[in-house]
Design an enzyme around this catalytic site. Structure first.
Site, PDB file in Angstrom:
ATOM      1  N   ASP A 234     -52.883   1.195 -59.076  1.00 11.28           N
ATOM      2  CA  ASP A 234     -54.072   0.385 -58.805  1.00 11.28           C
ATOM      3  C   ASP A 234     -55.133   0.504 -59.901  1.00 11.28           C
ATOM      4  OD1 ASP A 234     -53.021  -0.550 -56.417  1.00 11.28           O
ATOM      5  OD2 ASP A 234     -53.850   1.113 -55.255  1.00 11.28           O
TER       6      ASP A 234
ATOM      7  N   ARG B  10     -53.886   4.872 -42.954  1.00 18.42           N
ATOM      8  CA  ARG B  10     -52.920   5.756 -42.290  1.00 18.42           C
ATOM      9  C   ARG B  10     -53.564   6.560 -41.174  1.00 18.42           C
ATOM     10  NH1 ARG B  10     -51.253   4.562 -47.227  1.00 18.42           N
ATOM     11  NH2 ARG B  10     -49.065   4.736 -47.850  1.00 18.42           N
TER      12      ARG B  10
ATOM     13  N   ARG C  32     -51.910  -9.276 -61.425  1.00 19.55           N
ATOM     14  CA  ARG C  32     -52.878  -8.529 -62.250  1.00 19.55           C
ATOM     15  C   ARG C  32     -52.517  -8.503 -63.726  1.00 19.55           C
ATOM     16  NH1 ARG C  32     -54.242  -3.664 -57.957  1.00 19.55           N
ATOM     17  NH2 ARG C  32     -55.650  -4.946 -56.709  1.00 19.55           N
TER      18      ARG C  32
ATOM     19  N   ARG D 139     -48.031 -12.698 -50.999  1.00 18.01           N
ATOM     20  CA  ARG D 139     -47.356 -11.458 -51.414  1.00 18.01           C
ATOM     21  C   ARG D 139     -46.012 -11.249 -50.717  1.00 18.01           C
ATOM     22  NH1 ARG D 139     -51.726  -6.790 -51.573  1.00 18.01           N
ATOM     23  NH2 ARG D 139     -50.024  -5.801 -52.734  1.00 18.01           N
TER      24      ARG D 139
ATOM     25  N   SER E 177     -42.514   2.141 -54.020  1.00 20.11           N
ATOM     26  CA  SER E 177     -43.638   1.575 -53.273  1.00 20.11           C
ATOM     27  C   SER E 177     -43.911   2.415 -52.034  1.00 20.11           C
ATOM     28  CB  SER E 177     -43.313   0.136 -52.856  1.00 20.11           C
ATOM     29  OG  SER E 177     -44.114  -0.238 -51.747  1.00 20.11           O
TER      30      SER E 177
HETATM   31  C1  S3P Z   1     -50.654   1.688 -51.208  1.00 20.71           C
HETATM   32  C2  S3P Z   1     -49.574   1.604 -52.043  1.00 20.71           C
HETATM   33  C3  S3P Z   1     -49.578   0.820 -53.298  1.00 20.71           C
HETATM   34  C4  S3P Z   1     -50.989   0.460 -53.742  1.00 20.71           C
HETATM   35  C5  S3P Z   1     -51.842  -0.016 -52.600  1.00 20.71           C
HETATM   36  C6  S3P Z   1     -51.934   1.049 -51.520  1.00 20.71           C
HETATM   37  C7  S3P Z   1     -50.534   2.457 -49.966  1.00 20.71           C
HETATM   38  O1  S3P Z   1     -48.865  -0.375 -53.071  1.00 20.71           O
HETATM   39  O2  S3P Z   1     -50.955  -0.520 -54.749  1.00 20.71           O
HETATM   40  O3  S3P Z   1     -53.146  -0.348 -53.029  1.00 20.71           O
HETATM   41  O4  S3P Z   1     -51.557   2.787 -49.362  1.00 20.71           O
HETATM   42  O5  S3P Z   1     -49.403   2.773 -49.583  1.00 20.71           O
HETATM   43  P1  S3P Z   1     -47.264  -0.465 -53.257  1.00 20.71           P
HETATM   44  O6  S3P Z   1     -46.653   0.392 -52.248  1.00 20.71           O
HETATM   45  O7  S3P Z   1     -46.941  -1.906 -53.032  1.00 20.71           O
HETATM   46  O8  S3P Z   1     -47.018  -0.026 -54.664  1.00 20.71           O
END
Ligand code: S3P
Length: 448
Positions: free
Chosen positions: A320, A26, A351, A122, A167
Site C-alpha cells: 500500500d 479484523r 495505481r 475489483r 494476498s
Molecule cells: C489488506 C491486504 C492488502 C492491502 C489492503 C489491506 C488486508 O490487500 O493492499 O489495503 O487488510 O488484508 P491484498 O490482500 O489484496 O494484497
C-alpha cells in the site's frame, strides 16, 4: 471535495496517525465471531471500517461505540450471524468485502454484497474460487466483480488452496471460512503477506500454523470448528498511513518528525526498509508489544535521498506504500526501479497507471516496463498539476505529499476519499508544518 497542497519547508513535531485499517477490520469481524463481549481500543473510525461495522450490524451483531471511542462488540459465535434484510454495501473497502465473504461462506443463508464504483471494478474471483471449492455458492457480475450473491453452508469442506497472488485478503477469507470446516484448511501463498489474521486468531484460541510449503511458498493452516474467545483489542497506529508524513519528513531537509505507536509487524514495514535504503534517517524508539503486535515510535529526519532498486519479493510488505514511495523516488538522486508491481493494478485504482500519469503531469519522468516502474529522481519536482483521486485515498494523499515538497502547489479533486483510511489527514500534516487546504473552505486545520 478538492484539496490543495502548497509547498512547505521542514516538518517538525510528534503525531499519532489513526488506527491500523487491517487490524481494525479484523478486530470487528473476529470479535463478532467470538462467544461473548470483546472491547476494541484505538479502532480506525474511517469510512472503510465503519462500512464493515454497518455490515456486521445488518448481520445481527450488536456493536456499541462508547463516548471515549472504545467499541464493544457482542460476539454471536462462529456460524451465529443472521440473514441481512438488504444488500451489504462495503463502500470502498476490499478488505471488508473479501474477509466478510470468507465469514458468510460459513453461514447457510444468502447475502448480497456491493460497494462503490472502485470496489465494483475489483476482482472477487480470487476469493470466490476457493470459497466455492469449500462449498459456498457465489454468483457474481461479469469478470467476477461485485455486486454478488453468496449462499453459504453451515459446514464447509476443508481445502488446501494454492493462491497465485500473495494476498492477505485471499488468505484471510480462506482462513475465516476454514473456521466453519471440520479438520484443517490450508492456504499456500507465494510470499508471506500480512499475518494479522493469524496472530489474532491464535490470541482468540484457534490453532494456526505457518510453515514453508512443499513446492515453494508459505502454507498457513487453521483448524476449524473452534470456539473463539472474546478479546481486549488495542489497535496500533497504521504504518501505511504513517508512510505519508514519513515520506514528507524524509524529503524535506531539516525535518524532524516522531510518529507514535506505529505497528512494526515485519510483514508491514517494507516501506521503511526502502526509505532507509534511500538514505533516510529513521530511528525506532519505545519498541514494545501491544496486543500481539510490535509497536514503536518512528523518528524521521529529512535529508538528501538516493535512488533505490526495490525487489519484487518486498511487494507484500509495502504493497500500500508504493504510491508515496514513488513520490519519495521523484525527489531522490538517480533513477529508482520498483519491481513486480502487477498487484498495484487491482487496488482502489490502477495505481501503476494512475501514479505514472500523475507523476508525469507533475514533471517527473517515469516509465512502466512490464511489471516495473522506473522513476527518474532529480531532487526537485515542478508540481503545479491537478490530479483526480479516482476514488483512491492513497493516490489523493500521495499527490498532496508531493505538492508540499514540489516547487508549485498540487490540487487533488475527490480528496474526500481520504476519509476511508485517514480521517484528519490534512489536520495532522498541517500540525507538522504542511500546508494542505480545501481551497473553497480554508485550511482544514483551521476548521473546527
Ligand atoms: C489488506 C491486504 C492488502 C492491502 C489492503 C489491506 C488486508 O490487500 O493492499 O489495503 O487488510 O488484508 P491484498 O490482500 O489484496 O494484497
Amino acid at each position: 471535495m478538492e484539496m490543495q497542497a502548497d509547498p512547505h519547508g521542514a516538518l517538525s513535531g510528534r503525531a499519532r496517525v489513526p488506527g491500523d485499517k487491517s487490524i481494525s477490520h479484523r478486530s470487528l469481524m473476529l470479535a463478532a465471531l467470538a462467544v461473548g463481549e470483546s472491547r476494541i481500543d484505538g479502532l480506525l473510525e474511517g469510512e472503510d471500517v465503519l462500512a464493515t461495522a454497518k455490515a456486521l450490524r445488518a448481520l445481527g451483531v450488536e456493536l456499541v461505540r462508547e463516548p471515549g471511542g472504545r467499541w464493544t462488540v457482542h460476539g454471536v459465535g462462529t456460524g451465529g450471524l443472521a440473514e441481512p434484510e438488504d444488500v451489504l454495501d462495503l463502500g470502498n473497502a476490499g478488505t471488508g468485502a473479501r474477509l466478510l465473504l470468507g465469514i458468510l461462506a460459513g453461514h447457510g443463508f444468502t447475502s448480497f454484497l456491493s460497494g462503490d464504483a472502485s470496489l465494483r471494478r475489483r476482482p472477487m474471483g480470487r476469493v470466490a474460487r476457493p470459497l466455492r471449492a469449500m462449498g459456498a455458492e457465489i454468483l457474481t457480475r461479469s469478470g467476477e466483480r461485485l455486486p454478488l450473491a453468496i449462499t453459504g453452508r453451515t459446514r464447509l469442506l476443508p481445502i488446501v488452496w494454492r493462491s497465485e497472488v500473495a494476498s492477505a485478503q485471499v488468505k484471510s477469507a480462506i482462513l475465516l471460512a476454514g473456521l466453519h470446516a471440520p479438520g484443517e484448511t490450508t492456504v499456500i501463498e507465494p510470499l508471506p503477506s500480512r499475518d494479522h489474521t493469524e496472530r489474532m486468531l491464535t490470541g482468540m484460541g484457534a490453532v494456526v500454523r505457518t510453515a514453508p510449503a512443499e513446492g515453494g511458498g508459505v502454507a498457513v493452516t487453521v483448524a476449524g470448528e473452534v470456539e473463539l474467545l472474546p478479546q481486549q483489542f488495542t489497535v496500533p497506529a497504521d504504518p501505511s498511513s504513517a508512510a505519508f508524513p514519513a515520506v514528507a519528513a524524509a524529503v524535506a531537509p531539516g525535518s524532524e518528525v516522531a510518529l507514535e505507536d506505529v505497528c512494526l509487524n515485519p510483514t508491514r514495514t517494507g516501506a521503511y526498509t526502502t526509505l532507509a535504503e534511500m538514505g533516510a534517517t529513521i530511528e525506532i524508539t519505545d519498541r514494545r508489544q501491544v496486543a500481539g503486535e510490535e509497536v514503536g515510535t518512528l523518528r524521521i529526519r529529512g535529508g538528501a535521498l538516493r535512488a533505490v532498486d526495490v525487489p519484487a519479493e518486498r511487494a507484500p510488505a509495502m504493497i500500500d506504500e508504493y504510491p508515496v514511495l514513488f513520490v519519495a523516488a521523484a525527489f531522490a538522486g538517480g533513477t529508482s526501479r520498483f519491481r513486480g508491481l502487477a498487484e498495484l493494478r487491482v487496488k482502489e485504482s490502477d495505481r501503476l497507471a494512475v501514479m505514472a500519469e500523475g507523476l508525469s503531469a507533475c514533471g517527473v519522468r517515469c516509465a512502466i516496463e512490464g511489471e516495473d516502474l522506473l522513476v527518474e529522481g532529480t531532487g526537485a519536482v515542478e508540481g503545479g498539476a491537478a490530479i483526480d483521486a479516482r476514488l483512491d485515498h492513497r493516490i489523493a494523499m500521495s499527490f498532496l505529499v508531493l505538492g508540499g515538497l514540489a516547487r508549485n502547489p498540487v490540487r487533488v479533486a475527490g480528496a474526500e476519499t481520504i476519509a476511508t483510511s485517514f480521517p484528519g489527514f490534512a489536520r495532522l500534516m498541517n500540525g507538522l508544518g504542511a500546508r494542505i487546504r480545501a481551497p473553497a473552505e480554508g485550511t482544514e486545520a483551521e476548521r473546527p
